[in-house]
Motif scaffolding. Structure first.
Motif, PDB file in Angstrom:
ATOM      1  N   GLU A  45       0.830  -1.205   0.000  1.00 21.83           N
ATOM      2  CA  GLU A  45       0.000   0.000   0.000  1.00 21.83           C
ATOM      3  C   GLU A  45       0.870   1.264   0.000  1.00 21.83           C
ATOM      4  OE1 GLU A  45      -3.547   2.102   2.656  1.00 21.83           O
ATOM      5  OE2 GLU A  45      -2.786   0.123   3.165  1.00 21.83           O
ATOM      6  N   ALA A  46       1.964   1.221   0.790  1.00 17.59           N
ATOM      7  CA  ALA A  46       2.844   2.390   0.853  1.00 17.59           C
ATOM      8  C   ALA A  46       3.714   2.509  -0.393  1.00 17.59           C
ATOM      9  CB  ALA A  46       3.730   2.311   2.099  1.00 17.59           C
ATOM     10  N   GLY A  47       4.027   1.380  -0.989  1.00 18.84           N
ATOM     11  CA  GLY A  47       4.949   1.424  -2.134  1.00 18.84           C
ATOM     12  C   GLY A  47       4.279   1.648  -3.466  1.00 18.84           C
ATOM     13  N   THR A  48       2.955   1.474  -3.548  1.00 18.66           N
ATOM     14  CA  THR A  48       2.265   1.639  -4.829  1.00 18.66           C
ATOM     15  C   THR A  48       2.487   3.016  -5.442  1.00 18.66           C
ATOM     16  OG1 THR A  48       0.592   0.004  -4.233  1.00 18.66           O
ATOM     17  CG2 THR A  48       0.023   1.594  -5.962  1.00 18.66           C
ATOM     18  N   PRO A  49       2.404   4.098  -4.687  1.00 20.47           N
ATOM     19  CA  PRO A  49       2.651   5.415  -5.304  1.00 20.47           C
ATOM     20  C   PRO A  49       4.054   5.525  -5.883  1.00 20.47           C
ATOM     21  CG  PRO A  49       1.571   5.664  -3.192  1.00 20.47           C
ATOM     22  CD  PRO A  49       1.975   4.233  -3.284  1.00 20.47           C
ATOM     23  N   TYR A  50       5.031   4.958  -5.159  1.00 14.60           N
ATOM     24  CA  TYR A  50       6.400   5.049  -5.654  1.00 14.60           C
ATOM     25  C   TYR A  50       6.580   4.235  -6.937  1.00 14.60           C
ATOM     26  CZ  TYR A  50       7.361   7.104  -1.101  1.00 14.60           C
ATOM     27  OH  TYR A  50       7.353   7.910  -0.014  1.00 14.60           O
ATOM     28  N   LEU A  51       5.892   3.063  -7.003  1.00 16.97           N
ATOM     29  CA  LEU A  51       5.944   2.278  -8.230  1.00 16.97           C
ATOM     30  C   LEU A  51       5.357   3.053  -9.403  1.00 16.97           C
ATOM     31  CD1 LEU A  51       4.916  -1.259  -6.938  1.00 16.97           C
ATOM     32  CD2 LEU A  51       7.165  -0.550  -7.737  1.00 16.97           C
ATOM     33  N   MET A  52       4.262   3.722  -9.142  1.00 16.82           N
ATOM     34  CA  MET A  52       3.629   4.500 -10.203  1.00 16.82           C
ATOM     35  C   MET A  52       4.535   5.641 -10.662  1.00 16.82           C
ATOM     36  SD  MET A  52      -0.306   4.632  -8.810  1.00 16.82           S
ATOM     37  CE  MET A  52      -0.852   5.532 -10.252  1.00 16.82           C
ATOM     38  N   VAL A  53       5.235   6.249  -9.681  1.00 14.94           N
ATOM     39  CA  VAL A  53       6.171   7.322 -10.042  1.00 14.94           C
ATOM     40  C   VAL A  53       7.298   6.781 -10.920  1.00 14.94           C
ATOM     41  CG1 VAL A  53       7.876   8.934  -9.135  1.00 14.94           C
ATOM     42  CG2 VAL A  53       5.635   8.753  -8.045  1.00 14.94           C
ATOM     43  N   LEU A  54       7.835   5.617 -10.536  1.00 19.58           N
ATOM     44  CA  LEU A  54       8.912   5.027 -11.320  1.00 19.58           C
ATOM     45  C   LEU A  54       8.452   4.707 -12.744  1.00 19.58           C
ATOM     46  CD1 LEU A  54      10.563   2.614  -8.727  1.00 19.58           C
ATOM     47  CD2 LEU A  54      11.605   4.627  -9.756  1.00 19.58           C
ATOM     48  N   VAL A  55       7.261   4.131 -12.848  1.00 21.25           N
ATOM     49  CA  VAL A  55       6.728   3.821 -14.174  1.00 21.25           C
ATOM     50  C   VAL A  55       6.519   5.103 -14.977  1.00 21.25           C
ATOM     51  CG1 VAL A  55       4.770   2.859 -15.426  1.00 21.25           C
ATOM     52  CG2 VAL A  55       5.684   1.659 -13.437  1.00 21.25           C
ATOM     53  N   ALA A  56       5.986   6.136 -14.317  1.00 24.11           N
ATOM     54  CA  ALA A  56       5.774   7.409 -15.013  1.00 24.11           C
ATOM     55  C   ALA A  56       7.094   8.003 -15.484  1.00 24.11           C
ATOM     56  CB  ALA A  56       5.054   8.391 -14.088  1.00 24.11           C
ATOM     57  N   VAL A  57       8.138   7.897 -14.646  1.00 28.29           N
ATOM     58  CA  VAL A  57       9.446   8.409 -15.044  1.00 28.29           C
ATOM     59  C   VAL A  57       9.972   7.649 -16.264  1.00 28.29           C
ATOM     60  CG1 VAL A  57      11.866   8.577 -14.341  1.00 28.29           C
ATOM     61  CG2 VAL A  57      10.067   9.287 -12.772  1.00 28.29           C
ATOM     62  N   GLY A  58       9.803   6.327 -16.233  1.00 28.65           N
ATOM     63  CA  GLY A  58      10.241   5.537 -17.364  1.00 28.65           C
ATOM     64  C   GLY A  58       9.525   5.914 -18.641  1.00 28.65           C
ATOM     65  N   VAL A  59       8.203   6.093 -18.575  1.00 26.59           N
ATOM     66  CA  VAL A  59       7.427   6.475 -19.756  1.00 26.59           C
ATOM     67  C   VAL A  59       7.843   7.856 -20.247  1.00 26.59           C
ATOM     68  CG1 VAL A  59       5.114   7.014 -20.583  1.00 26.59           C
ATOM     69  CG2 VAL A  59       5.473   5.012 -19.144  1.00 26.59           C
ATOM     70  N   ALA A  60       8.056   8.788 -19.305  1.00 27.95           N
ATOM     71  CA  ALA A  60       8.469  10.135 -19.690  1.00 27.95           C
ATOM     72  C   ALA A  60       9.842  10.124 -20.361  1.00 27.95           C
ATOM     73  CB  ALA A  60       8.495  11.046 -18.461  1.00 27.95           C
ATOM     74  N   ASP A  61      10.758   9.308 -19.820  1.00 31.55           N
ATOM     75  CA  ASP A  61      12.077   9.208 -20.432  1.00 31.55           C
ATOM     76  C   ASP A  61      11.997   8.644 -21.842  1.00 31.55           C
ATOM     77  OD1 ASP A  61      13.482  10.304 -18.367  1.00 31.55           O
ATOM     78  OD2 ASP A  61      13.980   8.402 -17.408  1.00 31.55           O
ATOM     79  N   LEU A  62      11.160   7.615 -22.027  1.00 28.69           N
ATOM     80  CA  LEU A  62      11.006   7.042 -23.363  1.00 28.69           C
ATOM     81  C   LEU A  62      10.424   8.055 -24.332  1.00 28.69           C
ATOM     82  CD1 LEU A  62       9.720   3.439 -22.529  1.00 28.69           C
ATOM     83  CD2 LEU A  62      11.938   4.067 -23.499  1.00 28.69           C
ATOM     84  N   ALA A  63       9.418   8.823 -23.874  1.00 29.64           N
ATOM     85  CA  ALA A  63       8.824   9.846 -24.732  1.00 29.64           C
ATOM     86  C   ALA A  63       9.857  10.909 -25.097  1.00 29.64           C
ATOM     87  CB  ALA A  63       7.628  10.488 -24.038  1.00 29.64           C
ATOM     88  N   ALA A  64      10.658  11.342 -24.098  1.00 29.37           N
ATOM     89  CA  ALA A  64      11.692  12.332 -24.373  1.00 29.37           C
ATOM     90  C   ALA A  64      12.732  11.777 -25.338  1.00 29.37           C
ATOM     91  CB  ALA A  64      12.355  12.763 -23.065  1.00 29.37           C
TER      92      ALA A  64
END
Length: 453
Positions: A45-64
């Motif tokens: 429950e505590a780590g789900t937000p951090y996982l989502m942030v990591l995934v979002a960072v990965g997607v943003a890096d790929l888009a960039a």
């Protein structure tokens, strides 16, 4: 490494790292769930937000990363267009875009550059056009300068006579360096290379080819080699040759097939003059007296025999079957191949299935060094990929023994040497490097571009 390349690498690494960390954290939580489920739930429950942030960072890096690559390609295209416009090959484009309805003039063929003629007189002597009187002195110089090169020396005069008498030898593109007394110090020997549209892109514009670049060892480090190559380049451009190759090409005469790999001085020389490496070739040899086929190939031959294949040297009685095989194949020059089979049957080894010939290997005549080579390995299309080629390479040893050759000698690429020929007993004797230099391109010529479509 350029800044944009470093940025692309950093973005790609960050994207991969983000996805990997997110995946690894999720995997570790699943492993803990079976051991201590009461502690995993709060962690998940505590780590789900951090996982989502990591995934979002990965997607943003790929888009960039994708945007950066697109911008890089657009910038490169704009630079090429600007260079073409400044050279007068394309009409100018207003505002970076071509308005609809504008008529586009058809750009003419790329004009060759017009460099100034290089100097002919030097402190050590002069550069002069090639003449037949240089032939024998070059043979003597060659045997002195190339004494350490395997299969480049010694050469009998007959070898040089054959080279200079070949139709492809270009005396007008060759030049010699001589001292004040007329003694030969070096030479570049050119080939007359016709254009073959079916042999690859470089043939379309008929390049110049240097079969040999030679300087007397006692006269090196005086600028002789540079002066010779500059004159060869000048002659190539004057003859409307868009690029120049250093090293003999397949099916054309050469005294050496390129620059020896271990000759670092020569390689640095050509690199410093703007040449780039385009190809490597390996000279390999095999000795049937010491060769033992690996168990892998022995097992393969037995497996092929179980599937109905039969291997045997060609005999006179095979002529009718070979004629039928050639007529049903896509081999070129069918009549010549049948004639060669009839005249030199001892150089053929056949593969049969259901009493019909389905493939063969043909070895070359014995050369001046006592070696034979591989002229052709060919199978009908439906029998390719079965492993027949590697077995026939083993059978070539039997042909060489029957012919009385010392062994086999072939020229191939390093990749094929490792993958295909080493198992058949071939060892690399010498590796050669071929170089190329572009003078101009014709990609602005619609007629040239349309040949690719």
């Amino acid at each position: 490494m350029r800044l944009r390349h470093a940025l692309i690498l950093a973005l790609a690494s960050a994207a991969l790292a983000s996805v990997f960390v997110a995946f690894d954290l999720s995997r570790r939580l699943e492993m803990l769930e079976g051991v201590a489920p009461e502690t995993v739930a709060p962690l998940r429950e505590a780590g789900t937000p951090y996982l989502m942030v990591l995934v979002a960072v990965g997607v943003a890096d790929l888009a960039a990363l994708l945007l950066l690559i697109a911008a890089f390609r657009e910038e490169r295209t704009a630079a090429l267009l600007q260079a073409s416009q400044s050279a007068g090959r394309l009409p100018a484009v207003r505002g970076g875009k071509r308005p609809a309805g504008d008529a586009v003039e058809s750009p003419g063929p790329a004009e060759p550059p017009k460099p100034p003629e290089p100097e002919r007189q030097f402190p050590w002597g002069r550069i002069e056009p090639w003449s037949s009187s240089n032939a024998r002195p070059l043979g003597e110089l060659w045997n002195r300068a190339c004494a350490g090169l395997y299969q480049a020396c010694p050469k009998e005069w007959a070898s040089f006579e054959k080279f200079f008498g070949a139709e492809e030898f270009d005396a007008s593109g060759s030049v010699a360096a001589v001292d004040a007394h007329g003694r030969l110090l070096g030479a570049v020997l050119a080939l007359r290379q016709p254009a073959f549209e079916d042999e690859g892109y470089w043939w379309l514009e008929s390049p110049a080819v240097l079969a040999a670049v030679l300087v007397d060892p006692a006269a090196r480090r005086k600028g002789i080699g540079r002066a010779l190559v500059q004159h060869a380049e000048y002659k190539a451009i004057a003859g409307s040759r868009p690029r120049l190759f250093v090293g003999g090409l397949e099916n054309f005469p050469h005294l050496a097939p390129g620059v020896p790999d271990q000759d670092h001085g020569a390689r640095m020389f050509f690199t410093a003059m703007g040449y780039r490496e385009i190809r490597r070739t390996c000279h390999m040899e095999a000795d049937y007296r010491t060769y033992q086929p690996p168990q892998e190939l022995i097992d393969r031959e037995e497996n092929l025999k179980e599937r109905g294949y039969r291997f045997a040297p060609a005999v006179t009685e095979d002529l009718e079957a070979f004629e039928k095989f050639v007529e049903g194949s896509n081999l070129s020059r069918k009549a010549r191949r049948i004639e060669r089979f009839r005249a030199e049957i001892e150089r053929f080894y056949l593969v049969r299935k259901d009493e019909a010939i389905v493939g063969f290997i043909q070895v070359t005549p014995i050369d001046e060094y006592g070696h034979s080579g591989i002229h052709l390995i060919y199978f009908l299309r439906e029998h390719r990929g079965a492993g027949l080629g590697s077995v026939l390479l083993v059978k070539a040893h039997e042909l060489w023994r029957r012919m009385g050759a010392k062994g086999g000698s072939i020229w191939t690429y390093p990749e094929a040497a490792e993958r295909f020929y080493r198992r058949a007993g071939f060892k690399t004797v010498q590796e050669w490097v071929c170089y190329e230099k572009d003078f101009w391109h014709s990609w602005a010529d619609p007629e040239f571009v349309n040949r690719w479509r």
